[in-house]
Design an enzyme around this catalytic site. Structure first.
Site, PDB file in Angstrom:
ATOM      1  N   GLY A   1      -8.366  41.000  37.314  1.00 24.94           N
ATOM      2  CA  GLY A   1      -8.227  41.127  35.860  1.00 24.94           C
ATOM      3  C   GLY A   1      -9.558  41.257  35.138  1.00 24.94           C
ATOM      4  N   GLY A   2     -10.499  40.373  35.435  1.00 21.41           N
ATOM      5  CA  GLY A   2     -11.811  40.419  34.780  1.00 21.41           C
ATOM      6  C   GLY A   2     -12.543  41.715  35.103  1.00 21.41           C
TER       7      GLY A   2
ATOM      8  N   ASP B   1     -15.686  44.100  42.605  1.00 16.16           N
ATOM      9  CA  ASP B   1     -14.452  44.873  42.461  1.00 16.16           C
ATOM     10  C   ASP B   1     -14.554  45.950  41.388  1.00 16.16           C
ATOM     11  OD1 ASP B   1     -12.990  43.525  44.361  1.00 16.16           O
ATOM     12  OD2 ASP B   1     -12.032  42.166  42.936  1.00 16.16           O
TER      13      ASP B   1
ATOM     14  N   GLY C   1      -6.680  36.829  41.972  1.00 19.76           N
ATOM     15  CA  GLY C   1      -6.829  37.832  43.031  1.00 19.76           C
ATOM     16  C   GLY C   1      -6.339  39.201  42.599  1.00 19.76           C
TER      17      GLY C   1
ATOM     18  N   PRO D   1      -2.873  37.573  34.991  1.00 19.15           N
ATOM     19  CA  PRO D   1      -3.308  36.193  35.248  1.00 19.15           C
ATOM     20  C   PRO D   1      -4.774  36.159  35.692  1.00 19.15           C
ATOM     21  CG  PRO D   1      -1.213  36.632  36.332  1.00 19.15           C
ATOM     22  CD  PRO D   1      -1.699  37.952  35.794  1.00 19.15           C
ATOM     23  N   VAL D   2      -5.435  35.063  35.336  1.00 15.33           N
ATOM     24  CA  VAL D   2      -6.880  34.927  35.579  1.00 15.33           C
ATOM     25  C   VAL D   2      -7.134  34.233  36.928  1.00 15.33           C
ATOM     26  CG1 VAL D   2      -8.930  33.751  34.691  1.00 15.33           C
ATOM     27  CG2 VAL D   2      -7.386  34.905  33.116  1.00 15.33           C
ATOM     28  N   ALA D   3      -8.188  34.654  37.630  1.00 11.09           N
ATOM     29  CA  ALA D   3      -8.565  34.071  38.941  1.00 11.09           C
ATOM     30  C   ALA D   3      -7.389  34.090  39.905  1.00 11.09           C
ATOM     31  CB  ALA D   3      -9.116  32.648  38.792  1.00 11.09           C
TER      32      ALA D   3
ATOM     33  N   LYS E   1      -5.057  44.998  40.152  1.00  4.69           N
ATOM     34  CA  LYS E   1      -4.988  45.574  41.503  1.00  4.69           C
ATOM     35  C   LYS E   1      -4.389  44.557  42.456  1.00  4.69           C
ATOM     36  CE  LYS E   1      -8.508  42.970  43.297  1.00  4.69           C
ATOM     37  NZ  LYS E   1      -8.312  41.924  44.324  1.00  4.69           N
TER      38      LYS E   1
HETATM   39  O1  C5P Z   1     -19.023  40.209  43.138  1.00 10.49           O
HETATM   40  P1  C5P Z   1     -18.299  39.041  42.580  1.00 10.49           P
HETATM   41  O2  C5P Z   1     -19.020  38.416  41.422  1.00 10.49           O
HETATM   42  O3  C5P Z   1     -16.878  39.343  42.267  1.00 10.49           O
HETATM   43  O4  C5P Z   1     -18.252  37.997  43.751  1.00 10.49           O
HETATM   44  C1  C5P Z   1     -17.968  36.638  43.532  1.00 10.49           C
HETATM   45  C2  C5P Z   1     -18.310  35.869  44.792  1.00 10.49           C
HETATM   46  O5  C5P Z   1     -17.365  36.186  45.824  1.00 10.49           O
HETATM   47  C3  C5P Z   1     -19.653  36.172  45.379  1.00 10.49           C
HETATM   48  O6  C5P Z   1     -20.665  35.386  44.775  1.00 10.49           O
HETATM   49  C4  C5P Z   1     -19.446  35.799  46.838  1.00 10.49           C
HETATM   50  O7  C5P Z   1     -19.501  34.403  47.012  1.00 10.49           O
HETATM   51  C5  C5P Z   1     -18.010  36.230  47.075  1.00 10.49           C
HETATM   52  N1  C5P Z   1     -17.929  37.607  47.604  1.00 10.49           N
HETATM   53  C6  C5P Z   1     -18.346  37.841  48.910  1.00 10.49           C
HETATM   54  N2  C5P Z   1     -18.286  39.111  49.408  1.00 10.49           N
HETATM   55  C7  C5P Z   1     -17.816  40.131  48.684  1.00 10.49           C
HETATM   56  C8  C5P Z   1     -17.381  39.908  47.346  1.00 10.49           C
HETATM   57  C9  C5P Z   1     -17.442  38.623  46.853  1.00 10.49           C
HETATM   58  O8  C5P Z   1     -18.766  36.920  49.616  1.00 10.49           O
HETATM   59  N3  C5P Z   1     -17.768  41.358  49.198  1.00 10.49           N
END
Ligand code: C5P
Length: 286
Positions: free
Chosen positions: A107-108, A142, A104, A100-102, A13
């Site tokens: 992917g995961g 996501d 944005g 690609p990983v991490a 995405k």
């Molecule tokens: O939900 P996810 O594991 O992808 O989120 C990773 C980190 O990104 C969260 O621990 C948080 O620090 C940050 N995050 C956030 N607000 C969101 C989504 C992610 O602060 N709506």
């Protein structure tokens, strides 16, 4: 009889806009975002097996150096569905990585969503959409958006998703050999005093109309400035995309990838020629 197999594409995405509204008590942030699936995809294949295994294949830069919560999200997804499904058995899960990983690009999360959907079918669980979304939400912010086929307007911490109709558009995707951890990006936003971008209604109207000329200048991401301050390469790629004629360019998610919006496929290919390693993608997939 050979074991049954289910295969699904796990589309990456991009975020046409990402608006951070504020920090929450639970450590997350409330946000609003137009999440657009793109043609770039991993492929998740699940096959009946005695045990539950995950095998990740692809170029070493995609499968190696996996950040916590990254690729193994497919396994976590399988375990979560297994808990919700009395008919769950084993499965051999193969993820062919292209995303690609991490970066944005989700992917995961895409792999996790595709694994939930594929195993729900393979195991005949019959778990409904709402329950899958609840499972998805626990796997990552996501994932609920990635369970929906098509663009969505996402809000809350990511768990509220509404389909957002949009015609296919053409984008140039620039990725880097470094990733950005989402918690870092959100923390930098907090530390900077947290700016929130504009009302996205004009942008959503332009996207719904498939009007690339109108949409380009409206693309924005509230995390972009704070991430670019640590990774100037991202700002350079964004500026280069604009110099090459992109109608707009924006960082995706918490970075590190940047996308430039093109008028059409031919225009996207012309822009990509000026940026070594850039990919031409459609989003939503054409
Ligand atoms: O939900 P996810 O594991 O992808 O989120 C990773 C980190 O990104 C969260 O621990 C948080 O620090 C940050 N995050 C956030 N607000 C969101 C989504 C992610 O602060 N709506």
């Amino acid at each position: 009889m050979s074991p049954r197999t289910v295969r699904r594409e796990a589309h990456a995405k991009i975020n046409a806009f990402l608006r951070v509204l504020g920090a929450r008590e639970d450590g997350y942030h409330d946000l609003e975002s137009l999440v657009v699936p793109i043609s770039l995809a991993d492929v998740v294949t699940v096959r009946e097996a005695d045990a539950l295994t995950v095998d990740v294949r692809g170029a070493s830069e995609l499968t190696g150096a996996v950040p916590a919560g990254g690729l193994n999200l497919a396994l976590v997804a399988a375990l979560a569905l297994g808990d919700a499904c009395p008919d769950a058995g084993g499965a051999r899960i193969v993820v062919d990585k292209r995303i690609p990983v991490a970066a944005g690009l989700g992917g995961g999360s895409a792999d996790a969503a595709a694994t939930l959907l594929a195993l729900n079918e393979l195991w005949g669980c019959g778990v409904d959409e709402g329950t899958l979304a609840e499972l998805g939400e626990r796997l990552g912010s996501d994932v609920p958006a990635m369970l929906v086929e098509g663009p969505v307007l996402m809000s809350g911490r990511g768990e509220l998703v509404a389909p957002a109709p949009m015609a296919p558009l053409w984008w140039v995707l620039a990725s880097f050999d470094f990733g950005v951890r989402s918690p870092d990006a959100y923390r930098w936003w907090d530390e900077a005093g947290g700016g929130t971008g504009p009302d996205p209604v004009p942008l959503l109207d332009a996207a719904a109309a498939g009007d690339a000329e109108a949409l380009g200048p409206l693309l924005f991401n509230d995390l972009e400035a704070v991430v670019c301050a640590r990774h100037p390469e991202i700002a350079e790629a964004r500026d280069r995309l604009l110099e090459l004629g992109a109608l707009g360019a924006v960082m995706s998610g918490s970075g590190s990838s940047v996308v430039g919006l093109a008028r059409d496929e031919v225009h996207a290919r012309a822009i990509a020629e000026g940026l070594p390693g850039a990919l031409v993608v459609s989003g939503p997939p054409a």
